[in-house]
Enzyme design. Sequence first.
Site, PDB file in Angstrom:
ATOM      1  N   ARG A  12      18.693 118.845  -7.295  1.00 31.83           N
ATOM      2  CA  ARG A  12      20.117 118.579  -7.405  1.00 31.83           C
ATOM      3  C   ARG A  12      20.824 119.270  -6.252  1.00 31.83           C
ATOM      4  O   ARG A  12      20.479 120.399  -5.895  1.00 31.83           O
ATOM      5  CB  ARG A  12      20.595 119.175  -8.747  1.00 31.83           C
ATOM      6  CG  ARG A  12      22.023 118.917  -9.094  1.00 31.83           C
ATOM      7  CD  ARG A  12      22.417 119.612 -10.388  1.00 31.83           C
ATOM      8  NE  ARG A  12      23.793 119.302 -10.636  1.00 31.83           N
ATOM      9  CZ  ARG A  12      24.238 118.542 -11.629  1.00 31.83           C
ATOM     10  NH1 ARG A  12      23.396 118.088 -12.538  1.00 31.83           N
ATOM     11  NH2 ARG A  12      25.516 118.256 -11.747  1.00 31.83           N
ATOM     12  N   GLU A  46      31.922 121.870 -22.929  1.00 31.33           N
ATOM     13  CA  GLU A  46      31.925 121.839 -21.454  1.00 31.33           C
ATOM     14  C   GLU A  46      30.534 122.143 -20.877  1.00 31.33           C
ATOM     15  O   GLU A  46      30.390 122.917 -19.931  1.00 31.33           O
ATOM     16  CB  GLU A  46      32.994 122.793 -20.912  1.00 31.33           C
ATOM     17  CG  GLU A  46      34.351 122.455 -21.489  1.00 31.33           C
ATOM     18  CD  GLU A  46      35.473 122.556 -20.511  1.00 31.33           C
ATOM     19  OE1 GLU A  46      35.238 122.448 -19.309  1.00 31.33           O
ATOM     20  OE2 GLU A  46      36.612 122.718 -20.979  1.00 31.33           O
TER      21      GLU A  46
HETATM   22  C1  LIG Z   1      35.687 123.395 -30.635  1.00 27.67           C
HETATM   23  C2  LIG Z   1      35.281 122.267 -29.738  1.00 27.67           C
HETATM   24  C3  LIG Z   1      36.229 121.708 -28.880  1.00 27.67           C
HETATM   25  C4  LIG Z   1      35.871 120.634 -28.064  1.00 27.67           C
HETATM   26  N1  LIG Z   1      36.842 120.058 -27.260  1.00 27.67           N
HETATM   27  C5  LIG Z   1      36.538 118.956 -26.532  1.00 27.67           C
HETATM   28  C6  LIG Z   1      37.570 118.282 -25.764  1.00 27.67           C
HETATM   29  O1  LIG Z   1      38.727 118.713 -25.700  1.00 27.67           O
HETATM   30  N2  LIG Z   1      37.236 117.125 -25.126  1.00 27.67           N
HETATM   31  C7  LIG Z   1      35.968 116.607 -25.157  1.00 27.67           C
HETATM   32  O2  LIG Z   1      35.746 115.557 -24.551  1.00 27.67           O
HETATM   33  N3  LIG Z   1      34.977 117.223 -25.871  1.00 27.67           N
HETATM   34  C8  LIG Z   1      35.237 118.380 -26.560  1.00 27.67           C
HETATM   35  N4  LIG Z   1      34.250 119.002 -27.292  1.00 27.67           N
HETATM   36  C9  LIG Z   1      32.930 118.384 -27.378  1.00 27.67           C
HETATM   37  C10 LIG Z   1      31.866 119.086 -26.540  1.00 27.67           C
HETATM   38  O3  LIG Z   1      32.129 118.960 -25.179  1.00 27.67           O
HETATM   39  C11 LIG Z   1      30.495 118.507 -26.943  1.00 27.67           C
HETATM   40  O4  LIG Z   1      30.253 118.965 -28.255  1.00 27.67           O
HETATM   41  C12 LIG Z   1      29.380 118.956 -26.007  1.00 27.67           C
HETATM   42  O5  LIG Z   1      29.473 118.259 -24.783  1.00 27.67           O
HETATM   43  C13 LIG Z   1      27.973 118.727 -26.591  1.00 27.67           C
HETATM   44  O6  LIG Z   1      27.835 117.437 -27.055  1.00 27.67           O
HETATM   45  P1  LIG Z   1      27.273 117.158 -28.553  1.00 27.67           P
HETATM   46  O7  LIG Z   1      28.054 118.035 -29.490  1.00 27.67           O
HETATM   47  O8  LIG Z   1      27.326 115.697 -28.762  1.00 27.67           O
HETATM   48  O9  LIG Z   1      25.788 117.676 -28.536  1.00 27.67           O
HETATM   49  P2  LIG Z   1      24.506 116.842 -28.035  1.00 27.67           P
HETATM   50  O10 LIG Z   1      24.736 116.355 -26.663  1.00 27.67           O
HETATM   51  O11 LIG Z   1      24.150 115.848 -29.075  1.00 27.67           O
HETATM   52  O12 LIG Z   1      23.403 117.983 -28.017  1.00 27.67           O
HETATM   53  C14 LIG Z   1      22.742 118.461 -29.198  1.00 27.67           C
HETATM   54  C15 LIG Z   1      21.746 119.535 -28.783  1.00 27.67           C
HETATM   55  O13 LIG Z   1      20.750 118.974 -27.928  1.00 27.67           O
HETATM   56  C16 LIG Z   1      20.710 119.681 -26.703  1.00 27.67           C
HETATM   57  N5  LIG Z   1      20.441 118.753 -25.602  1.00 27.67           N
HETATM   58  C17 LIG Z   1      21.075 117.574 -25.338  1.00 27.67           C
HETATM   59  N6  LIG Z   1      20.551 117.003 -24.248  1.00 27.67           N
HETATM   60  C18 LIG Z   1      19.602 117.848 -23.782  1.00 27.67           C
HETATM   61  C19 LIG Z   1      18.711 117.834 -22.662  1.00 27.67           C
HETATM   62  N7  LIG Z   1      18.739 116.843 -21.758  1.00 27.67           N
HETATM   63  N8  LIG Z   1      17.852 118.856 -22.518  1.00 27.67           N
HETATM   64  C20 LIG Z   1      17.858 119.912 -23.401  1.00 27.67           C
HETATM   65  N9  LIG Z   1      18.660 119.982 -24.464  1.00 27.67           N
HETATM   66  C21 LIG Z   1      19.524 118.965 -24.649  1.00 27.67           C
HETATM   67  C22 LIG Z   1      22.094 120.299 -26.555  1.00 27.67           C
HETATM   68  O14 LIG Z   1      22.092 121.398 -25.667  1.00 27.67           O
HETATM   69  C23 LIG Z   1      22.384 120.680 -27.987  1.00 27.67           C
HETATM   70  O15 LIG Z   1      21.754 121.893 -28.290  1.00 27.67           O
HETATM   71  C24 LIG Z   1      34.560 120.124 -28.088  1.00 27.67           C
HETATM   72  C25 LIG Z   1      33.598 120.723 -28.923  1.00 27.67           C
HETATM   73  C26 LIG Z   1      33.944 121.780 -29.723  1.00 27.67           C
HETATM   74  C27 LIG Z   1      32.900 122.405 -30.609  1.00 27.67           C
END
Ligand SMILES: Cc1cc2nc3c(=O)[nH]c(=O)nc-3n(C[C@H](O)[C@H](O)[C@H](O)COP(=O)(O)OP(=O)(O)OC[C@H]3O[C@@H](n4cnc5c(N)ncnc54)[C@H](O)[C@@H]3O)c2cc1C
Length: 397
Positions: free
Chosen positions: A381, A363
Amino acid sequence: MNFDFSDEQIMLRKTVRNFVDKEIMPHIAQWDERGEFHAEVITDLARLGLMGVCIPEKYGGSGMDYNSLAIVCEELERGDTAFRTAVSVHTGLNSMTLLQWGTEEQKQNYLVPQAKGEKIGAFGLTEPNAGSDVAALQSTAVREGDYYILNGQKTWISLCDVADHFLVFAYTDKSKKHHGISAFIVERTMEGFSSKAIKGKLGIRAGNTGEIFFENMKVPKENLLGEEGEGFKIAMSALDNGRFTVAAGACGQIMACLEASVTYCHERETFGKKIGGHQLVKQMIANMEAGLQMSRLLVYRAGELKNKGVRNTRETSLAKWQACDFANKAADDAVQIHGAYGYSNEYPVERYLRNSKAPVIYEGTREIHTIMQADYVLGYREDKQLNKMLPPWPFEE
Ligand SMILES: Cc1cc2nc3c(=O)[nH]c(=O)nc-3n(C[C@H](O)[C@H](O)[C@H](O)COP(=O)(O)OP(=O)(O)OC[C@H]3O[C@@H](n4cnc5c(N)ncnc54)[C@H](O)[C@@H]3O)c2cc1C
């Protein structure tokens, strides 16, 4: 400004606390170790009216205010993050979004059974190549007559094997970038739907998380939520409510860390005194208390804005960012206070540390919220009221 809880809210907190103490605490270490999700807990929460606590009574809910949802989340996460996560996706991300954006028919068909806890809702936004960068999603929905044909895959979906209904997002027009994303209500029983749990998670092992797949899935056109192209806006408004529940849950995680740490401080002796008497241990306890109280203020302030029907993206993001960081730090310190014993599952604090990591990621990661807050302050923003907002509380009959 009023910082008092109503008698109804005090009773609600007692009810959830008793439930957690009796039905979750005695079993959770074992459920977590075995990686078992216990759906009967959700059935019991529904029986207590807690799966639709802030949904109006006319839609099957308990009709309480939005801060009552925070109380439920706080007390549930004191037991375990898995059950708070279930309420976050079911109520925060799914049901409240239907309340905000759904047609009367969609509310009757989906919100009412969800608010009663007869059906479970979940939320599918994240994809293998689209997490923080929502517009990178690849799922598509193509209109064919009275249906949309959905193809794609979502990952890290909480309650993937458990939920009956999912709110999912797919491109109806890729050329329009995020203005081409649309939101759909889909059912597990629709042909072309499948799900698969993810194994080997760091934490929330008593929760169910995994992938969902849509293969030429026929979704009736009536299941489009909002208008075509409103999906991004709907997803972001859903996150305003999901994040609120995550922030509230983080307060419960800090409470659990404090309870375990205070007990241990009064038991363990080093250098001839209880460890609670050492100044550096006191500092960790004081930081936990400060984190709890500051987080609560941020959460209840965001809840108050929801009660007034005012857009609260900025305030909710701040609450979520800070509360989850405080909870993660509190869990780390709780392990530290327990020394080597904290490093084993003889004590619950190692579970708290593992569980406290996901809320810093889901989230909106810590980094995304940091950027949002800086952007608000810098004037890059600003939030405007949406064309559809959550109904203010008290709800109209
Ligand atoms: C236990 C669990 C339950 C979940 N449940 C749901 C659910 O019910 N529904 C759902 O849709 N999703 C769910 N998620 C997914 C979660 O919302 C995503 O993992 C989250 O949005 C981050 O996306 P990502 O993992 O692809 O990381 P990425 O977006 O790939 O990010 C990787 C890293 O890069 C950093 N980063 C990315 N962009 C930037 C930027 N512009 N500037 C600085 N840093 C940046 C991030 O902060 C992070 O440290 C769940 C995740 C977990 C772990």
